[in-house]
Design a protein around this motif. Structure first.
Motif, short mmCIF file in Angstrom:
data_model
loop_
_atom_site.label_atom_id
_atom_site.label_comp_id
_atom_site.label_asym_id
_atom_site.label_seq_id
_atom_site.Cartn_x
_atom_site.Cartn_y
_atom_site.Cartn_z
N VAL A 20 0.50 -1.01 0.08
CA VAL A 20 0.15 0.17 -0.53
C VAL A 20 0.85 1.55 -0.01
O VAL A 20 2.20 1.14 0.06
CB VAL A 20 -0.78 -0.06 0.86
CG1 VAL A 20 -1.83 -0.75 1.47
CG2 VAL A 20 -0.05 0.09 2.30
N TRP A 21 0.89 1.92 -0.52
CA TRP A 21 0.71 3.71 -0.43
C TRP A 21 0.44 4.91 1.64
O TRP A 21 -1.32 4.36 1.58
CB TRP A 21 0.70 4.21 -1.47
CG TRP A 21 1.60 4.40 -2.77
CD1 TRP A 21 1.57 3.46 -3.71
CD2 TRP A 21 2.98 4.12 -2.78
NE1 TRP A 21 1.93 3.42 -4.58
CE2 TRP A 21 3.06 3.92 -3.87
CE3 TRP A 21 3.53 5.12 -1.97
CZ2 TRP A 21 4.24 3.53 -4.19
CZ3 TRP A 21 5.55 4.64 -2.58
CH2 TRP A 21 5.21 4.67 -3.26
N VAL A 49 4.32 7.37 1.27
CA VAL A 49 5.51 5.84 1.09
C VAL A 49 5.09 5.05 1.05
O VAL A 49 3.91 4.50 1.43
CB VAL A 49 6.61 6.29 3.25
CG1 VAL A 49 6.97 7.94 3.23
CG2 VAL A 49 5.63 5.65 3.74
N PRO A 50 5.87 4.54 0.76
CA PRO A 50 5.24 2.42 0.91
C PRO A 50 4.54 1.76 2.53
O PRO A 50 5.85 1.97 2.77
CB PRO A 50 6.20 1.28 0.39
CG PRO A 50 7.49 2.56 0.40
CD PRO A 50 7.67 4.50 0.36
N VAL A 68 0.25 -1.29 9.51
CA VAL A 68 0.81 -1.34 8.74
C VAL A 68 1.38 -0.99 9.32
O VAL A 68 1.87 -0.47 10.26
CB VAL A 68 0.31 -0.05 7.88
CG1 VAL A 68 1.55 -0.02 6.60
CG2 VAL A 68 -1.21 0.51 7.08
N ASP A 69 3.26 -1.72 8.08
CA ASP A 69 5.33 -1.06 8.91
C ASP A 69 4.89 -0.26 7.66
O ASP A 69 4.49 -0.93 6.38
CB ASP A 69 4.80 -2.40 8.69
CG ASP A 69 4.74 -3.77 9.68
OD1 ASP A 69 3.74 -3.32 10.72
OD2 ASP A 69 5.13 -4.78 9.00
N PHE A 70 5.57 0.70 8.25
CA PHE A 70 6.03 1.38 7.24
C PHE A 70 7.00 2.84 7.39
O PHE A 70 7.19 2.33 9.17
CB PHE A 70 5.06 2.82 6.55
CG PHE A 70 4.47 3.40 7.18
CD1 PHE A 70 4.96 4.56 8.00
CD2 PHE A 70 3.16 3.26 8.03
CE1 PHE A 70 4.39 5.15 8.90
CE2 PHE A 70 2.61 3.57 8.99
CZ PHE A 70 3.43 4.94 9.15
N LEU A 94 -4.37 5.32 3.11
CA LEU A 94 -4.27 4.05 2.63
C LEU A 94 -4.67 3.90 0.66
O LEU A 94 -5.63 4.50 0.45
CB LEU A 94 -4.20 2.76 3.59
CG LEU A 94 -3.80 2.75 4.36
CD1 LEU A 94 -4.44 1.26 5.08
CD2 LEU A 94 -2.35 2.82 4.69
N ARG A 95 -3.53 3.12 -0.51
CA ARG A 95 -4.11 3.03 -1.26
C ARG A 95 -3.27 2.01 -1.90
O ARG A 95 -2.26 2.33 -1.03
CB ARG A 95 -3.82 3.98 -1.90
CG ARG A 95 -2.95 4.75 -2.78
CD ARG A 95 -2.86 6.34 -3.60
NE ARG A 95 -1.79 6.59 -3.97
CZ ARG A 95 -0.91 6.48 -5.00
NH1 ARG A 95 -1.52 6.08 -5.60
NH2 ARG A 95 -0.02 6.62 -5.19
N PRO A 96 -3.88 1.32 -2.43
CA PRO A 96 -2.78 0.05 -3.15
C PRO A 96 -1.98 0.39 -3.84
O PRO A 96 -1.54 1.73 -4.20
CB PRO A 96 -4.23 -0.54 -4.76
CG PRO A 96 -5.19 -0.62 -3.47
CD PRO A 96 -5.43 1.65 -3.49
N ASN A 97 -1.19 -0.29 -3.73
CA ASN A 97 0.59 0.24 -4.10
C ASN A 97 0.77 -1.33 -5.48
O ASN A 97 1.29 -2.21 -4.93
CB ASN A 97 1.51 0.41 -3.26
CG ASN A 97 2.87 0.28 -4.26
OD1 ASN A 97 3.36 -0.11 -5.23
ND2 ASN A 97 4.00 0.65 -3.63
N ARG A 98 0.51 -0.88 -6.46
CA ARG A 98 0.72 -1.72 -7.69
C ARG A 98 2.04 -2.37 -8.01
O ARG A 98 2.17 -3.16 -8.89
CB ARG A 98 -0.20 -1.33 -8.89
CG ARG A 98 -1.64 -1.07 -8.66
CD ARG A 98 -2.54 -1.59 -8.99
NE ARG A 98 -3.81 -0.93 -8.80
CZ ARG A 98 -5.01 -1.27 -7.50
NH1 ARG A 98 -4.23 -2.04 -6.95
NH2 ARG A 98 -6.13 -0.14 -7.64
#
Length: 101
Positions: A20-21, A49-50, A68-70, A94-98
């Motif tokens: 995710v972002w 950030v990712p 989430v871990d970031f 959050l948004r998907p990290n493709r």
């Protein structure tokens, strides 16, 4: 790693990690009108950030929080970052990290 009722598991009993972002300025909001001054060695709490999403929890009001871990970068560009583990992040940040895990 925090396990939630909504953590998905692989056949090998490992948590499913979703890339995710994380929108930092959506979760670290400055107080409106608060005076600001630059700290060159401070954390850069802007942009995205990712992150690695591995669970969900619901609030009493029905809002969803991702587990989430970031990592948060420093403003001065140093290579090491502040690593955060098992942080509760509102779904709206959050948004998907493709691009991958």
């Amino acid at each position: 790693m925090l396990h939630t009722p909504y953590t998905r598991w692989t056949e090998d009993q490992l948590p499913v990690i979703t890339a995710v972002w994380v929108r930092l300025d959506a979760i670290y909001v400055r107080v409106p009108g608060a005076p600001s001054h630059e700290v060159a060695t401070g954390l850069d709490l802007t942009g995205e950030v990712p992150g690695r999403l591995h669970g969900w929890l619901a609030s009493v009001k029905g809002d969803w929080l991702g587990v989430v871990d970031f990592e948060i970068p420093y403003e001065d560009g140093r290579s090491d970052k502040l690593a955060l583990v098992d942080q509760l992040v509102p779904a709206s940040a959050l948004r998907p990290n493709r691009d991958g895990p």
